[in-house]
Design an enzyme around this catalytic site. Sequence first.
Site, PDB file in Angstrom:
ATOM      1  N   ASP A  10     -14.165  -6.211   7.450  1.00 37.32           N
ATOM      2  CA  ASP A  10     -13.463  -5.304   6.527  1.00 37.32           C
ATOM      3  C   ASP A  10     -14.147  -3.950   6.654  1.00 37.32           C
ATOM      4  OD1 ASP A  10     -12.936  -5.354   2.890  1.00 37.32           O
ATOM      5  OD2 ASP A  10     -12.789  -3.746   4.367  1.00 37.32           O
ATOM      6  N   ASN A  24      -1.390   7.972   6.681  1.00 36.08           N
ATOM      7  CA  ASN A  24      -0.063   8.503   7.000  1.00 36.08           C
ATOM      8  C   ASN A  24      -0.146  10.022   6.853  1.00 36.08           C
ATOM      9  OD1 ASN A  24       0.618   9.353   4.227  1.00 36.08           O
ATOM     10  ND2 ASN A  24       0.616   7.158   3.832  1.00 36.08           N
ATOM     11  N   GLY A  32      -2.186  -1.380   3.475  1.00 28.10           N
ATOM     12  CA  GLY A  32      -3.074  -1.722   4.600  1.00 28.10           C
ATOM     13  C   GLY A  32      -4.483  -1.183   4.458  1.00 28.10           C
ATOM     14  N   ASP A  34      -5.485   1.805   4.734  1.00 28.88           N
ATOM     15  CA  ASP A  34      -5.470   3.048   3.933  1.00 28.88           C
ATOM     16  C   ASP A  34      -5.684   2.694   2.453  1.00 28.88           C
ATOM     17  OD1 ASP A  34      -2.960   5.749   3.711  1.00 28.88           O
ATOM     18  OD2 ASP A  34      -5.086   5.679   3.212  1.00 28.88           O
ATOM     19  N   GLY A 119      -0.351  -2.265  12.393  1.00 31.48           N
ATOM     20  CA  GLY A 119       0.106  -2.987  11.191  1.00 31.48           C
ATOM     21  C   GLY A 119       1.494  -2.529  10.822  1.00 31.48           C
ATOM     22  N   TYR A 121       2.863   0.149  11.138  1.00 32.25           N
ATOM     23  CA  TYR A 121       3.535   1.027  12.118  1.00 32.25           C
ATOM     24  C   TYR A 121       4.000   0.284  13.372  1.00 32.25           C
ATOM     25  CZ  TYR A 121       2.604   5.303   9.443  1.00 32.25           C
ATOM     26  OH  TYR A 121       2.603   6.291   8.477  1.00 32.25           O
TER      27      TYR A 121
HETATM   28  N1  APR Z   1     -10.496  -3.327   7.347  1.00 30.49           N
HETATM   29  C1  APR Z   1     -10.144  -3.242   8.660  1.00 30.49           C
HETATM   30  N2  APR Z   1      -8.875  -3.319   9.094  1.00 30.49           N
HETATM   31  C2  APR Z   1      -7.915  -3.515   8.158  1.00 30.49           C
HETATM   32  C3  APR Z   1      -8.194  -3.608   6.766  1.00 30.49           C
HETATM   33  C4  APR Z   1      -9.555  -3.503   6.390  1.00 30.49           C
HETATM   34  N3  APR Z   1      -9.937  -3.572   5.104  1.00 30.49           N
HETATM   35  N4  APR Z   1      -7.008  -3.790   6.108  1.00 30.49           N
HETATM   36  C5  APR Z   1      -6.041  -3.827   7.045  1.00 30.49           C
HETATM   37  N5  APR Z   1      -6.574  -3.672   8.282  1.00 30.49           N
HETATM   38  C6  APR Z   1      -5.928  -3.687   9.578  1.00 30.49           C
HETATM   39  C7  APR Z   1      -4.571  -4.339   9.675  1.00 30.49           C
HETATM   40  O1  APR Z   1      -4.692  -5.754   9.671  1.00 30.49           O
HETATM   41  C8  APR Z   1      -4.124  -3.791  11.015  1.00 30.49           C
HETATM   42  O2  APR Z   1      -4.709  -4.560  12.050  1.00 30.49           O
HETATM   43  O3  APR Z   1      -5.691  -2.352   9.981  1.00 30.49           O
HETATM   44  C9  APR Z   1      -4.744  -2.378  11.043  1.00 30.49           C
HETATM   45  C10 APR Z   1      -3.751  -1.243  10.827  1.00 30.49           C
HETATM   46  O4  APR Z   1      -2.739  -1.665   9.919  1.00 30.49           O
HETATM   47  P1  APR Z   1      -2.204  -0.707   8.726  1.00 30.49           P
HETATM   48  O5  APR Z   1      -3.267  -0.570   7.709  1.00 30.49           O
HETATM   49  O6  APR Z   1      -0.873  -1.228   8.323  1.00 30.49           O
HETATM   50  O7  APR Z   1      -2.050   0.730   9.426  1.00 30.49           O
HETATM   51  P2  APR Z   1      -0.903   1.299  10.390  1.00 30.49           P
HETATM   52  O8  APR Z   1      -0.210   0.232  11.164  1.00 30.49           O
HETATM   53  O9  APR Z   1      -1.586   2.415  11.135  1.00 30.49           O
HETATM   54  O10 APR Z   1       0.169   1.905   9.373  1.00 30.49           O
HETATM   55  C11 APR Z   1      -0.211   3.030   8.616  1.00 30.49           C
HETATM   56  O11 APR Z   1       0.390   1.992   6.573  1.00 30.49           O
HETATM   57  O12 APR Z   1      -1.023   1.676   4.844  1.00 30.49           O
HETATM   58  C12 APR Z   1      -0.058   2.487   5.308  1.00 30.49           C
HETATM   59  O13 APR Z   1      -0.601   4.633   4.391  1.00 30.49           O
HETATM   60  C13 APR Z   1      -0.574   3.875   5.585  1.00 30.49           C
HETATM   61  O14 APR Z   1       1.611   4.747   5.932  1.00 30.49           O
HETATM   62  C14 APR Z   1       0.423   4.346   6.584  1.00 30.49           C
HETATM   63  C15 APR Z   1       0.689   3.094   7.415  1.00 30.49           C
END
Ligand code: APR
Length: 174
Positions: A10, A24, A32, A34, A119, A121
């Site tokens: 994490d 974003n 996620g 973020d 994730g 995206y």
């Molecule tokens: N630590 C590490 N990785 C994490 C954590 C964490 N605590 N939580 C989630 N992830 C991973 C997800 O499992 C995925 O593998 O981060 C990766 C990216 O996923 P997302 O968080 O969905 O990011 P992304 O695909 O870039 O989409 C970005 O999602 O949360 C919103 O505000 C953000 O609009 C933006 C979009």
Amino acid sequence: MNRLHIILGDITTIQTDAIVNAANTTLLGGGGVDGAIHRAAGPDLLKECRTLHGCPTGQAKATKAYRLPCRYVIHTPGPIWRGGMQNEDALLASCYQNALRLACELNCQTVAFPSISTGVYHFPLARAARIAIDTILCSLQAHPEIHCVTMVCFDKHTQAAYEQALAEKEQLNG
Ligand code: APR
């Protein structure tokens, strides 16, 4: 010595100089990683993000880290996957490039990344992992002042994809 590590974990618990947020373009938080980073940092992170007035895809902006165990959060909006014909590969590479360039400007020696764009995206994981590994290794050559980059994968499937991409790159380089 190996300056790129891939771990399962994490990112909000990682004690590096900087952690990178898959944000974003509003920089006003989300789900996620973020959401996890904003929850762990506390409300002052959003307060500072509001002063940044957003960030274009592929660019990077830094804030303090507040309650997180690191010095900076580097926010970079990854590309939304739209089939691969809208410059997604180059935009994803620029996320890693610009985040590491900014980390250098902030005198960070250790940086942790999540798997940007794979994730919400929906960027294809194996393709994203190859782009991330290639770009990080290239940036590490250009920036000897960065001692260590850690890819923090949130699940084993993601970890395996990054390990595979690194193994392929090492095989290629002989
Ligand atoms: N630590 C590490 N990785 C994490 C954590 C964490 N605590 N939580 C989630 N992830 C991973 C997800 O499992 C995925 O593998 O981060 C990766 C990216 O996923 P997302 O968080 O969905 O990011 P992304 O695909 O870039 O989409 C970005 O999602 O949360 C919103 O505000 C953000 O609009 C933006 C979009």
